[in-house]
Design a protein around this motif. Structure first.
Motif, PDB file in Angstrom:
ATOM      1  N   GLU A 274      27.953  43.737  28.841  1.00 34.42           N
ATOM      2  CA  GLU A 274      28.618  42.935  27.810  1.00 34.42           C
ATOM      3  C   GLU A 274      28.036  41.647  27.763  1.00 34.42           C
ATOM      4  O   GLU A 274      27.074  41.121  28.363  1.00 34.42           O
ATOM      5  N   THR A 276      29.402  37.640  26.671  1.00 32.21           N
ATOM      6  CA  THR A 276      30.981  37.009  26.486  1.00 32.21           C
ATOM      7  C   THR A 276      30.484  35.670  26.186  1.00 32.21           C
ATOM      8  O   THR A 276      29.262  35.162  26.363  1.00 32.21           O
ATOM      9  N   GLU A 280      35.379  35.434  26.510  1.00 32.71           N
ATOM     10  CA  GLU A 280      35.841  36.283  25.425  1.00 32.71           C
ATOM     11  C   GLU A 280      34.476  37.406  25.265  1.00 32.71           C
ATOM     12  O   GLU A 280      33.226  37.037  25.223  1.00 32.71           O
ATOM     13  N   VAL A 281      34.955  38.732  25.324  1.00 32.30           N
ATOM     14  CA  VAL A 281      33.851  39.723  25.139  1.00 32.30           C
ATOM     15  C   VAL A 281      33.358  39.731  23.538  1.00 32.30           C
ATOM     16  O   VAL A 281      34.318  40.145  22.828  1.00 32.30           O
TER      17      VAL A 281
END
Length: 403
Positions: A274, A276, A280-281
């Protein structure tokens, strides 16, 4: 355990050191569990195989998507004169237009289909050998239809390319890695491109918060990231007017199981990463590793946010850096043309499909499959036609949203 055993009738003319046939018999297993001992033995040796033919991966796929009542395993294994496994075709049987079709397990979730071949066998196998191998499948299906097979793998020719085949509608794309990521980055990008990359990181940080890249580890973290992937992919596919191939419950269960399950060495079957920004992704990517190669399976970015910051590109750069640091030698972004692949996956990887009848009834189905493939290839390789398809999808998506 149910298995059909057939002598190779002197097939596979490669000779061992004592001049006995290298492949002496062929067995066809009706379950992955029955084929597992031979499968595991092959996997630990020097073989031609992609990550998509790993037993742990296909067992999860069969459990969640294939299931015996939809796709019945039909695993063909060839053994040498000493009784050791030498080659394996992980096939499954499904119904199509009232006929029985044999194809690779993994379906559309497998970017590359190769089988598993001991390299000494792959180097000397002939078309006649392959036809005797396939003769063991007689009575089990009406047609053999094998998609997305690489012409070469690890600098060795794919044995199945010896059989009649045709070019797949799309290419795959890969690129070499180097131990020094910065050297690779300079080779693949210009000074101005790298400057723009730095500006995008700064812009994303200013808009959303500190940018971080990581591999999800542990059940809770991997489930959180994979659920973000599902949400982002669904929204983006809807915006593009395309079917969300990850939307079905069985597919989501398979992907979630893959990122949570472990290989015998303790590593995840499917690795998920991921990017971020402020927690927040903003981008995800999942893939698998085998023989020094990272094969990306899926990725996502938000449908409407941070377009100017290119979060997918930022994640890709971090992925390449991580793969270089791990000592991996090759990175691929799977099948299909896309501009974002050009930076780190400049090398085309030709693919082919095999469509062969196994019964009299199978001839018509094979003719249809070959025709469909030719049409797809024509459309995808013609920029004007493919652009028209994309515009039609976008128009349909916009109309659907209005309604």
């Amino acid at each position: 355990m149910t298995a059909t055993t057939r002598p190779a009738e002197g097939a596979f003319h490669a000779a061992s050191t004592n001049n006995r046939p290298l492949l002496a018999r062929i067995e066809v297993f009706d379950s992955l569990e029955a084929a597992a001992p031979a499968w595991r033995t092959l996997e630990t040796g020097d073989v031609l195989a992609t990550a998509y033919q790993r037993l742990d991966f296909l067992a999860l796929w069969q459990r969640h998507i294939g299931t015996p009542d939809v796709i019945a395993p039909c695993i063909a294994v060839a053994f040498d004169a000493g009784g050791a496994p030498a080659a394996l075709l992980p096939l499954g049987r499904h119904s199509s237009h009232g006929l029985k079709v044999l194809g690779f397990l993994g379906g559309k979730h497998s970017n590359f289909n190769l089988g598993i071949w001991r390299r000494d066998v792959a180097a000397v196998v002939t078309e006649a050998d392959l036809r005797r191998f396939l003769a063991a499948l007689e009575g089990r299906g009406d047609a053999l239809i094998l998609y997305n097979q690489p012409m070469r793998w690890r600098d060795t020719a794919n044995p199945l390319a010896l059989l009649p085949h045709h070019v797949s509608p799309s290419m795959a794309y890969r690129g070499p890695l180097r131990p020094d990521f910065e050297e690779l980055l300079k080779e693949r990008t210009s000074n101005s491109t790298r400057y723009k990359m730095r500006k995008k990181v700064k812009s994303l940080t200013n808009k959303a918060g500190p940018v971080a890249f990581s591999q999800a580890e542990g059940a809770d973290a991997t489930r959180r990231v994979v659920h973000e992937f599902f949400a982002q992919k669904s929204a983006r596919m809807q915006a593009m007017g395309m079917e969300d191939v990850f939307g079905a419950a069985d597919v989501r269960a398979f992907i979630e199981a893959g990122v949570c399950a472990s290989l015998p060495d303790g590593k995840p079957v499917i690795e998920i990463y991921e990017l971020t920004a402020g927690g927040e992704v903003v981008a995800t990517m999942g893939g698998m590793v085998r023989d020094g190669r990272f094969s990306a399976m899926f990725n996502s970015i938000p449908a409407d946010k941070f377009r100017s910051e290119s979060p997918g590109e930022q994640l890709l750069v971090n992925m390449i850096r991580t793969c270089c640091e791990r000592g991996l030698t090759t990175f691929d972004l799977g099948v299909g043309e896309a501009s974002y692949k050009d930076m780190f996956c400049p090398d085309e990887e030709p693919l082919f499909d095999t469509c062969l009848p196994l019964s009299t009834r199978g001839h018509a189905l094979v003719a249809i499959e070959r025709a469909k493939s030719a049409v797809k290839r024509t459309v995808k390789q013609n920029k004007s036609l493919w652009s028209a398809v994309v515009r039609a999808r976008q128009w349909r998506a916009a109309l659907s949203r209005k309604n």
